[in-house]
Design an enzyme around this catalytic site. Structure first.
Site, short mmCIF file in Angstrom:
data_model
loop_
_atom_site.label_atom_id
_atom_site.label_comp_id
_atom_site.label_asym_id
_atom_site.label_seq_id
_atom_site.Cartn_x
_atom_site.Cartn_y
_atom_site.Cartn_z
N ASP A 1 -4.86 2.72 -7.21
CA ASP A 1 -4.22 1.49 -6.72
C ASP A 1 -3.77 0.78 -8.09
O ASP A 1 -3.58 1.56 -9.13
CB ASP A 1 -5.61 0.52 -6.25
CG ASP A 1 -6.19 -0.19 -7.27
OD1 ASP A 1 -6.39 0.64 -8.51
OD2 ASP A 1 -7.08 -1.11 -6.99
N LYS B 1 -4.02 6.58 -0.45
CA LYS B 1 -4.99 5.74 -1.03
C LYS B 1 -6.35 5.23 -0.28
O LYS B 1 -7.38 5.57 -0.80
CB LYS B 1 -4.44 4.35 -1.69
CG LYS B 1 -5.33 3.61 -2.71
CD LYS B 1 -4.93 2.35 -3.21
CE LYS B 1 -5.02 1.35 -1.94
NZ LYS B 1 -4.40 -0.10 -2.33
#
Length: 213
Positions: A138, A120
């Site tokens: 997220d 991420k």
């Protein structure tokens, strides 16, 4: 959700915010990398408060490394998990100096090899600092994609794979920011603000929430 509806959603999000960007404050790829690393399980607001104190003193790998772990902790102790994050920041700075001439590598494998940097974080840096059409997923984006049925998946990797498959190239660069901002301010976790949502009529969430009259 069919593709025509997805495109309409993306068009509305783009019309509403043509040039979205991160809410983390930064001026260089390195500052962005450190801010994203610090933002895990923390708000952007709390990270910005900490980096506003840290960066005027040290905003390069060499300068932060010179502070040492304890020195970094003093600046970031208001952020959750600051002990482990301080150690990761120092280790990351050391690797950047030893292996990348002090520069943030524009390379996924090299980024993910840095302590505290997962897929991420690498996606955010590649997208925001270097303009790659990556989509970091997220908790906000995971929730929005599943709730609306835009790109459902059982975990963040599944949602990312689905997004990369269904989001047309023209929207891919900014998709991450549109979805995260939508999840942060409109499609919030406990009580989504469906009554003020610009894609409410396209969303396939069956339990929409509206303010009482």
């Amino acid at each position: 959700m069919n593709q025509e509806k997805r495109i309409q959603i993306l068009q509305r999000l783009r019309d509403n915010n043509p040039k979205p960007t991160t809410e983390l404050n930064y001026s260089t790829p390195f500052e962005l990398l450190i801010a994203v690393l610090l933002s895990a399980q923390a708000t952007d607001v709390s990270v910005n408060k900490a980096t506003a104190l840290l960066y005027p003193v040290a905003n390069t790998p060499a300068a932060i490394l010179a502070l040492g772990v304890d020195g970094v902790k003093e600046y970031i102790k208001t952020i959750g998990l600051y002990n482990s994050k301080a150690e990761n920041v120092i280790k990351t700075c050391r690797i950047l100096l030893e292996q990348h001439q002090g520069e943030v590598p524009e390379n996924r494998e090299a980024l993910e090899a840095l302590p505290g940097v997962g897929r991420k974080t690498a996606n955010v840096v590649l997208n925001t600092a270097f303009g790659w059409p990556t989509i970091a997923v997220d908790t906000h984006i995971f929730r929005v994609c599943n709730r609306t049925r835009f790109a459902p998946g059982k975990n963040v990797d599944e949602v990312e794979a689905r997004l990369l498959k269904v989001v047309p190239a023209e929207f891919r660069l900014d998709c991450h920011h549109w979805l995260i901002l939508h999840g942060r301010y409109t499609c919030v976790a406990r009580k989504p603000r469906c009554g003020s949502c610009i894609i409410e009529d396209l969303c396939e969430f069956k339990e929409k929430v509206y303010p009482e009259n």
